[in-house]
Scaffold this motif. Sequence first.
Motif, mmCIF file in Angstrom:
data_model
loop_
_atom_site.group_PDB
_atom_site.id
_atom_site.type_symbol
_atom_site.label_atom_id
_atom_site.label_comp_id
_atom_site.label_asym_id
_atom_site.label_seq_id
_atom_site.Cartn_x
_atom_site.Cartn_y
_atom_site.Cartn_z
ATOM 1 N N ALA A 97 37.671 41.496 -4.338
ATOM 2 C CA ALA A 97 37.004 42.346 -3.358
ATOM 3 C C ALA A 97 36.720 43.746 -3.906
ATOM 4 C CB ALA A 97 37.841 42.435 -2.092
ATOM 5 N N ASP A 98 37.612 44.263 -4.723
ATOM 6 C CA ASP A 98 37.401 45.608 -5.255
ATOM 7 C C ASP A 98 36.287 45.655 -6.298
ATOM 8 O OD1 ASP A 98 38.936 44.106 -7.010
ATOM 9 O OD2 ASP A 98 40.025 45.843 -7.789
ATOM 10 N N ARG A 99 35.966 44.536 -6.914
ATOM 11 C CA ARG A 99 34.912 44.501 -7.932
ATOM 12 C C ARG A 99 33.569 44.042 -7.367
ATOM 13 N NH1 ARG A 99 37.869 43.194 -13.235
ATOM 14 N NH2 ARG A 99 39.349 44.908 -13.159
ATOM 15 N N ALA A 100 33.550 43.551 -6.158
ATOM 16 C CA ALA A 100 32.318 43.000 -5.580
ATOM 17 C C ALA A 100 31.482 44.044 -4.862
ATOM 18 C CB ALA A 100 32.653 41.868 -4.623
ATOM 19 N N ALA A 101 31.815 45.321 -5.002
ATOM 20 C CA ALA A 101 31.079 46.365 -4.292
ATOM 21 C C ALA A 101 29.605 46.391 -4.693
ATOM 22 C CB ALA A 101 31.721 47.722 -4.547
ATOM 23 N N ALA A 102 29.322 46.173 -5.964
ATOM 24 C CA ALA A 102 27.929 46.192 -6.435
ATOM 25 C C ALA A 102 27.257 44.834 -6.278
ATOM 26 C CB ALA A 102 27.883 46.630 -7.889
ATOM 27 N N GLY A 103 28.008 43.795 -6.026
ATOM 28 C CA GLY A 103 27.458 42.450 -5.878
ATOM 29 C C GLY A 103 28.404 41.430 -6.463
ATOM 30 N N PRO A 104 28.268 40.172 -6.057
ATOM 31 C CA PRO A 104 29.209 39.149 -6.504
ATOM 32 C C PRO A 104 29.097 38.772 -7.968
ATOM 33 C CG PRO A 104 27.525 38.182 -5.128
ATOM 34 C CD PRO A 104 27.303 39.659 -5.098
ATOM 35 N N VAL A 105 27.984 39.082 -8.626
ATOM 36 C CA VAL A 105 27.847 38.804 -10.057
ATOM 37 C C VAL A 105 27.435 40.062 -10.822
ATOM 38 C CG1 VAL A 105 27.402 36.333 -9.835
ATOM 39 C CG2 VAL A 105 25.499 37.940 -9.723
ATOM 40 N N ALA A 106 27.845 41.222 -10.315
ATOM 41 C CA ALA A 106 27.522 42.489 -10.968
ATOM 42 C C ALA A 106 28.266 42.598 -12.290
ATOM 43 C CB ALA A 106 27.891 43.648 -10.050
ATOM 44 N N GLY A 107 27.937 43.594 -13.065
ATOM 45 C CA GLY A 107 28.508 43.761 -14.391
ATOM 46 C C GLY A 107 30.017 43.905 -14.412
ATOM 47 N N LEU A 164 40.719 38.761 -2.417
ATOM 48 C CA LEU A 164 39.540 37.996 -2.798
ATOM 49 C C LEU A 164 38.584 37.884 -1.618
ATOM 50 C CD1 LEU A 164 41.267 35.065 -4.724
ATOM 51 C CD2 LEU A 164 40.222 37.109 -5.695
ATOM 52 N N ALA A 165 37.298 38.059 -1.898
ATOM 53 C CA ALA A 165 36.249 37.913 -0.882
ATOM 54 C C ALA A 165 35.383 36.719 -1.263
ATOM 55 C CB ALA A 165 35.403 39.175 -0.816
ATOM 56 N N ARG A 166 34.924 35.994 -0.269
ATOM 57 C CA ARG A 166 34.067 34.833 -0.524
ATOM 58 C C ARG A 166 32.737 35.269 -1.095
ATOM 59 N NH1 ARG A 166 34.016 30.339 2.492
ATOM 60 N NH2 ARG A 166 32.167 29.814 1.286
ATOM 61 N N VAL A 167 32.304 34.608 -2.138
ATOM 62 C CA VAL A 167 31.047 34.927 -2.808
ATOM 63 C C VAL A 167 29.879 34.719 -1.841
ATOM 64 C CG1 VAL A 167 29.505 34.283 -4.691
ATOM 65 C CG2 VAL A 167 31.967 34.386 -5.081
ATOM 66 N N ALA A 168 29.859 33.608 -1.142
ATOM 67 C CA ALA A 168 28.747 33.315 -0.229
ATOM 68 C C ALA A 168 28.684 34.316 0.920
ATOM 69 C CB ALA A 168 28.881 31.893 0.307
ATOM 70 N N VAL A 169 29.825 34.785 1.378
ATOM 71 C CA VAL A 169 29.838 35.771 2.464
ATOM 72 C C VAL A 169 29.304 37.107 1.957
ATOM 73 C CG1 VAL A 169 31.308 37.032 4.079
ATOM 74 C CG2 VAL A 169 31.725 34.618 3.675
ATOM 75 N N VAL A 170 29.658 37.478 0.731
ATOM 76 C CA VAL A 170 29.139 38.723 0.146
ATOM 77 C C VAL A 170 27.624 38.649 0.019
ATOM 78 C CG1 VAL A 170 29.151 40.157 -1.928
ATOM 79 C CG2 VAL A 170 31.297 39.244 -1.053
ATOM 80 N N VAL A 171 27.109 37.505 -0.402
ATOM 81 C CA VAL A 171 25.657 37.335 -0.536
ATOM 82 C C VAL A 171 24.999 37.358 0.842
ATOM 83 C CG1 VAL A 171 23.854 35.695 -1.192
ATOM 84 C CG2 VAL A 171 25.790 36.076 -2.701
ATOM 85 N N ARG A 172 25.597 36.672 1.800
ATOM 86 C CA ARG A 172 25.015 36.531 3.134
ATOM 87 C C ARG A 172 25.100 37.805 3.966
ATOM 88 N NH1 ARG A 172 25.106 31.951 7.458
ATOM 89 N NH2 ARG A 172 24.834 30.556 5.718
ATOM 90 N N ALA A 173 25.955 38.758 3.576
ATOM 91 C CA ALA A 173 26.190 39.951 4.397
ATOM 92 C C ALA A 173 24.918 40.747 4.661
ATOM 93 C CB ALA A 173 27.240 40.841 3.735
ATOM 94 N N GLY A 174 24.041 40.826 3.699
ATOM 95 C CA GLY A 174 22.819 41.596 3.901
ATOM 96 C C GLY A 174 21.669 40.812 4.478
ATOM 97 N N ALA A 175 21.810 39.508 4.586
ATOM 98 C CA ALA A 175 20.680 38.672 5.001
ATOM 99 C C ALA A 175 20.231 38.958 6.432
ATOM 100 C CB ALA A 175 21.036 37.198 4.843
ATOM 101 N N ALA A 176 21.133 38.887 7.373
ATOM 102 C CA ALA A 176 20.758 39.067 8.783
ATOM 103 C C ALA A 176 20.231 40.472 9.068
ATOM 104 C CB ALA A 176 21.935 38.727 9.691
ATOM 105 N N PRO A 177 20.919 41.543 8.612
ATOM 106 C CA PRO A 177 20.358 42.874 8.896
ATOM 107 C C PRO A 177 18.982 43.096 8.274
ATOM 108 C CG PRO A 177 22.628 43.070 8.169
ATOM 109 C CD PRO A 177 22.237 41.646 7.984
#
Length: 186
Positions: free
Chosen positions: A153-163, A8-21
């Motif tokens: 984690a395996d399903r969050a590749a496209a995003g935390p609320v992807a299809g 399991l990956a944290r939803v907020a961390v997945v969202v935040r991963a692209g913010a700084a770059p």
Amino acid sequence: MGRGAQSLARVAVVVRAGAAPLFVLGLLSAAVGTLPPGLTGRRIGLLTGAALFLIAAAATALVRRGRYLRFEAAATRAGRADFLQDRKVTLRTRRRARRLPLVLAPLAAIGTSFVMPAAGGLLLAGVGTGLWAKAVWLGHRERVAETLFWVRADRAAAGPVAGQVEGFSTTGIAAGDAGPGGARRR
């Protein structure tokens, strides 16, 4: 979600991963984009870029909130056998998966500077700011509910609320190495 050993990956961390770059690369692209005068001129480019920054930040922060809320309402408790992924691993995996867009987007922003200086870079920075604001919003929701939201984690590749994501799992507020909102725990 089915029970069994899953990562399991944290939803907020997945969202935040692209913010700084995106924010940093957007500001750098905007700075480089002010060098050529462009077709519209620097002043118009910067004013348009500022408007695009605000629009992109608001749109990114608000998009798909209903889906996040539906997943939050239907969240199930994480199982004992579930593996909670570290914040660093989630960030590294997520950024590695988005490596090509993170390289091409600033180049495209710099390319648009020959037409409208700095506008593309400020648009990128706005998207990064919107992602950070969404992570902060998720952190507030986590604090209010006193639970942390996780996604497979395996399903969050496209995003935390992807299809392909079926829903969120929850744990107590002290689980994992990231605080509410995906920031480093102090």
